[in-house]
Design a protein around this motif. Structure first.
Motif, mmCIF file in Angstrom:
data_model
loop_
_atom_site.group_PDB
_atom_site.id
_atom_site.type_symbol
_atom_site.label_atom_id
_atom_site.label_comp_id
_atom_site.label_asym_id
_atom_site.label_seq_id
_atom_site.Cartn_x
_atom_site.Cartn_y
_atom_site.Cartn_z
ATOM 1 N N GLY A 34 0.830 -1.195 0.000
ATOM 2 C CA GLY A 34 0.000 0.000 0.000
ATOM 3 C C GLY A 34 0.866 1.245 0.000
ATOM 4 N N PHE A 35 1.955 1.170 0.755
ATOM 5 C CA PHE A 35 2.884 2.301 0.872
ATOM 6 C C PHE A 35 3.350 2.756 -0.505
ATOM 7 C CE2 PHE A 35 6.927 4.353 1.504
ATOM 8 C CZ PHE A 35 6.938 4.884 2.781
ATOM 9 N N TRP A 36 3.868 1.810 -1.310
ATOM 10 C CA TRP A 36 4.404 2.216 -2.615
ATOM 11 C C TRP A 36 3.301 2.589 -3.604
ATOM 12 C CZ3 TRP A 36 8.749 4.370 -3.281
ATOM 13 C CH2 TRP A 36 9.778 4.090 -2.393
ATOM 14 N N GLY A 37 2.127 1.998 -3.456
ATOM 15 C CA GLY A 37 0.994 2.434 -4.277
ATOM 16 C C GLY A 37 0.679 3.895 -4.004
ATOM 17 N N LEU A 38 0.691 4.259 -2.729
ATOM 18 C CA LEU A 38 0.409 5.654 -2.365
ATOM 19 C C LEU A 38 1.497 6.599 -2.864
ATOM 20 C CD1 LEU A 38 -1.012 5.119 1.231
ATOM 21 C CD2 LEU A 38 -2.120 6.516 -0.535
ATOM 22 N N VAL A 39 2.763 6.217 -2.672
ATOM 23 C CA VAL A 39 3.859 7.086 -3.129
ATOM 24 C C VAL A 39 3.723 7.350 -4.636
ATOM 25 C CG1 VAL A 39 6.357 7.268 -3.520
ATOM 26 C CG2 VAL A 39 5.504 6.314 -1.360
ATOM 27 N N ALA A 60 -7.183 12.389 1.092
ATOM 28 C CA ALA A 60 -8.230 12.199 2.094
ATOM 29 C C ALA A 60 -8.132 10.770 2.610
ATOM 30 C CB ALA A 60 -9.598 12.445 1.480
ATOM 31 N N VAL A 61 -7.976 10.634 3.909
ATOM 32 C CA VAL A 61 -7.819 9.292 4.490
ATOM 33 C C VAL A 61 -9.081 8.942 5.277
ATOM 34 C CG1 VAL A 61 -6.284 7.770 5.787
ATOM 35 C CG2 VAL A 61 -5.383 9.914 4.843
ATOM 36 N N HIS A 62 -9.668 7.807 4.956
ATOM 37 C CA HIS A 62 -10.827 7.365 5.739
ATOM 38 C C HIS A 62 -10.353 6.927 7.121
ATOM 39 C CE1 HIS A 62 -13.676 7.678 2.522
ATOM 40 N NE2 HIS A 62 -12.984 6.880 1.733
ATOM 41 N N THR A 72 -3.776 10.379 11.635
ATOM 42 C CA THR A 72 -3.912 9.362 10.603
ATOM 43 C C THR A 72 -2.778 8.357 10.655
ATOM 44 O OG1 THR A 72 -4.487 9.059 8.281
ATOM 45 C CG2 THR A 72 -2.698 10.577 8.725
ATOM 46 N N TYR A 73 -2.716 7.528 9.643
ATOM 47 C CA TYR A 73 -1.736 6.448 9.522
ATOM 48 C C TYR A 73 -0.316 6.946 9.824
ATOM 49 C CZ TYR A 73 1.126 2.875 7.230
ATOM 50 O OH TYR A 73 2.079 1.931 6.950
ATOM 51 N N ARG A 74 0.376 6.190 10.637
ATOM 52 C CA ARG A 74 1.659 6.639 11.187
ATOM 53 C C ARG A 74 2.725 6.963 10.139
ATOM 54 N NH1 ARG A 74 -0.896 3.199 14.317
ATOM 55 N NH2 ARG A 74 -0.902 3.518 16.552
ATOM 56 N N PHE A 111 -5.443 1.242 -1.636
ATOM 57 C CA PHE A 111 -5.790 0.201 -0.670
ATOM 58 C C PHE A 111 -4.545 -0.632 -0.345
ATOM 59 C CE2 PHE A 111 -9.425 1.238 -3.260
ATOM 60 C CZ PHE A 111 -10.474 1.341 -2.368
ATOM 61 N N SER A 112 -4.627 -1.380 0.764
ATOM 62 C CA SER A 112 -3.512 -2.246 1.154
ATOM 63 C C SER A 112 -3.973 -3.697 1.249
ATOM 64 C CB SER A 112 -2.970 -1.800 2.517
ATOM 65 O OG SER A 112 -2.103 -2.788 3.045
ATOM 66 N N LEU A 113 -3.052 -4.606 0.949
ATOM 67 C CA LEU A 113 -3.304 -6.036 1.119
ATOM 68 C C LEU A 113 -2.357 -6.620 2.170
ATOM 69 C CD1 LEU A 113 -3.700 -6.906 -2.677
ATOM 70 C CD2 LEU A 113 -5.531 -6.859 -0.977
ATOM 71 N N HIS A 114 -1.878 -5.768 3.061
ATOM 72 C CA HIS A 114 -1.023 -6.233 4.157
ATOM 73 C C HIS A 114 -1.809 -7.202 5.051
ATOM 74 C CE1 HIS A 114 1.166 -6.000 8.011
ATOM 75 N NE2 HIS A 114 2.216 -5.892 7.221
ATOM 76 N N ALA A 115 -1.090 -8.150 5.660
ATOM 77 C CA ALA A 115 -1.738 -9.187 6.477
ATOM 78 C C ALA A 115 -2.616 -8.619 7.595
ATOM 79 C CB ALA A 115 -0.673 -10.099 7.077
ATOM 80 N N PHE A 171 -7.813 9.362 -2.512
ATOM 81 C CA PHE A 171 -8.299 8.784 -1.256
ATOM 82 C C PHE A 171 -7.369 7.675 -0.801
ATOM 83 C CE2 PHE A 171 -12.227 10.786 -2.621
ATOM 84 C CZ PHE A 171 -12.752 11.238 -1.424
ATOM 85 N N ASP A 172 -6.982 7.717 0.477
ATOM 86 C CA ASP A 172 -6.380 6.547 1.111
ATOM 87 C C ASP A 172 -7.550 5.815 1.760
ATOM 88 O OD1 ASP A 172 -5.508 4.766 3.061
ATOM 89 O OD2 ASP A 172 -3.637 5.842 3.399
ATOM 90 N N SER A 173 -7.986 4.733 1.109
ATOM 91 C CA SER A 173 -9.171 4.001 1.565
ATOM 92 C C SER A 173 -8.788 2.659 2.164
ATOM 93 C CB SER A 173 -10.137 3.817 0.392
ATOM 94 O OG SER A 173 -10.477 5.068 -0.153
ATOM 95 N N VAL A 174 -7.562 2.586 2.676
ATOM 96 C CA VAL A 174 -7.047 1.328 3.227
ATOM 97 C C VAL A 174 -7.985 0.762 4.292
ATOM 98 C CG1 VAL A 174 -5.193 0.338 4.629
ATOM 99 C CG2 VAL A 174 -4.624 1.813 2.697
ATOM 100 N N GLU A 175 -8.588 1.615 5.094
ATOM 101 C CA GLU A 175 -9.454 1.117 6.169
ATOM 102 C C GLU A 175 -10.900 0.926 5.726
ATOM 103 O OE1 GLU A 175 -8.441 -0.231 8.770
ATOM 104 O OE2 GLU A 175 -6.358 0.400 8.665
ATOM 105 N N SER A 176 -11.197 1.187 4.459
ATOM 106 C CA SER A 176 -12.608 1.171 4.028
ATOM 107 C C SER A 176 -12.897 0.420 2.725
ATOM 108 C CB SER A 176 -13.105 2.613 3.903
ATOM 109 O OG SER A 176 -12.916 3.310 5.101
HETATM 110 C C1 LIG Z 1 -1.572 0.130 6.501
HETATM 111 C C2 LIG Z 1 -1.903 1.446 5.901
HETATM 112 C C3 LIG Z 1 -1.203 1.940 4.779
HETATM 113 C C4 LIG Z 1 0.004 1.237 4.183
HETATM 114 O O1 LIG Z 1 -0.244 0.007 3.661
HETATM 115 P P1 LIG Z 1 0.941 -1.106 3.548
HETATM 116 O O2 LIG Z 1 0.399 -2.097 2.587
HETATM 117 O O3 LIG Z 1 1.124 -1.667 4.919
HETATM 118 O O4 LIG Z 1 2.175 -0.438 3.048
HETATM 119 C C5 LIG Z 1 -1.598 3.145 4.253
HETATM 120 N N1 LIG Z 1 -2.627 3.845 4.779
HETATM 121 C C6 LIG Z 1 -3.328 3.405 5.836
HETATM 122 C C7 LIG Z 1 -4.472 4.219 6.349
HETATM 123 C C8 LIG Z 1 -2.984 2.206 6.446
HETATM 124 O O5 LIG Z 1 -3.675 1.788 7.531
#
Ligand SMILES: *Cc1c(COP(=O)(O)O)cnc(C)c1O
Length: 407
Positions: A82-87, A152-154, A107-109, A202-206, A178-183
């Protein structure tokens, strides 16, 4: 709460004072959901048979197709995280020659690090107390001649007011990501999350709703953007060693990660039912605990019920830090919600100086409780039972903590 009463009959039996923890294995805020092993193996057979393990293989293409249809968008582009997708999305969308990206501080650290890789300077905005999310009002105060992009981060529970953010971005002609990782599962009033703004990440992290071990993806209806990101994630090459775009790197997703994510996607509706069960158990149990407020999911649109977010009210008798330390000692890995906020962190790169009093106050009040695949409904009863025990014995616990664990 029966087990807690049995295991913790007095304050001395809290693990923070040196006794055994309530849980043998950690209960965390990471989802750690896994598909049925045979489902995972069945998908994995494809890359074994094709002997293609990465570089836009059959499973990555299938995953992209299925995610695009899940989000009702034309395009989906996967990444290694997700990190590199956002960058890469931020770099592609930012208005050239301008330097600032508006984003929330609560928001996200790692969000400021992401901005830094995209060579953008964070301009942190305030959030609304009611939603813990940025709004058109809080974002518009930060717009200036240098604004290159709005991110905009959900928040962890429920969504931003999407329509007003889209209208604001259009009015000022500023790209909106949109950072919609949580949604990923959510709908808002105007439709399914995934198709708003210029793109959504979005992220597919475990630890997230869909587990691809690691991985990320972007959805968009912008063909040019999708095409450019497909090039950038694969070194910027088109065809054989023909560099088409600058700034290319290796941010591709591989086949085994796609197999895992596809298995989780197959299981998603069942997962949401399990999450819902867990959430309602928390809700029932927490209703009996004064001083802790569960942040409730809006039930009028589909939601994943994954995250368990609570607010410690003024009547809660211990500090949040002490409460979390006690829980953590019991292997209940509850954690402070987005604290410290990003504008309070020391980072080695420039940020626009801001004053965000509401964010400062909110960052002291919330916590995430364990959720996901490793947390049973009995675990939830034990976790809330322990919170009840803490509340009932708060004065004695506080004394003993101040005495440095000695009595
Ligand atoms: C986890 C997270 C990311 C990053 O995703 P990764 O796949 O872990 O790099 C980005 N934004 C939010 C809001 C997240 O919770």
């Amino acid at each position: 709460m029966k087990r807690v009463q049995k295991l913790k009959s007095n304050v001395n039996e809290l693990a923070i004072f040196g006794t055994e923890s309530l849980f043998g294995s950690p209960k965390s805020t990471s989802n750690l959901v896994a598909p049925d092993f045979d489902v995972f193996l069945n998908y994995s057979r494809v890359f074994f048979e094709h002997q293609q393990y990465t570089n836009n293989g059959a499973l990555v293409r299938l995953l992209e197709q299925r995610l695009a249809s899940f989000h009702q968008t034309e395009f989906c582009v996967t990444f290694c995280s997700g990190f590199w997708g956002l960058v890469l999305a931020m770099s592609a969308l930012a208005i050239k020659g301008r330097s600032e990206v508006i984003m929330p501080s609560l928001t996200y650290r790692r969000m400021a690090d992401i901005a830094s890789w995209a060579k953008l300077k964070p301009h942190f905005c305030e959030v609304e107390e009611s939603s813990l999310a940025q709004s058109a009002a809080t974002v518009s105060r930060c717009i200036n001649a240098n604004t290159a992009l709005i991110v905009a981060v959900h928040p962890f529970v429920n969504c931003c007011e999407v329509a007003e953010l889209v209208a604001l971005a259009q009015e000022h002609n500023i790209p909106l990501l949109f950072d919609s990782v949580e949604s990923p599962y959510e709908f808002v009033a105007d439709g399914k999350v995934g198709g708003f703004g210029d793109a959504e990440c979005f992220s597919l992290h475990a630890s997230k709703l869909l587990n691809g071990f690691e991985g990320g993806y972007l959805t968009t209806n912008n063909a040019e953007l999708a095409k450019q990101l497909i090039l950038v994630r694969g070194f910027g090459f088109e065809g054989k060693d023909n560099v088409k775009v600058a700034g290319g790197l290796n941010a591709k997703m591989n086949e085994v990660h796609a197999a895992m994510a596809l298995g989780c996607l197959d299981d998603l509706e069942d997962q949401v039912l399990r999450n819902r069960q867990r959430y309602y158990t928390y809700k029932d149990q927490l209703a009996a605990i004064p001083g802790i407020r569960l942040v409730e999911f809006l039930a009028d649109t589909p939601t994943s019920y994954k995250n368990i977010l609570v607010e410690f009210l003024d009547v809660w008798p211990l500090t949040r830090a002490d409460t979390l330390a006690i829980l953590n000692a019991e292997k209940i890995y509850a954690r402070a919600y987005y604290s410290p906020p990003l504008h309070r962190k020391r980072v080695g790169y420039p940020c626009v100086p801001v004053d965000l009093p509401l964010t400062d106050a909110l960052a002291e009040r919330y916590a995430l409780l364990p959720c996901g695949h490793q947390v049973s409904e009995d675990d939830v009863r034990d976790i809330v039972g322990l919170l009840d025990f803490i509340r009932n014995n708060a004065a004695q616990i506080a004394n003993r903590l101040r005495a440095g664990g000695k009595e």
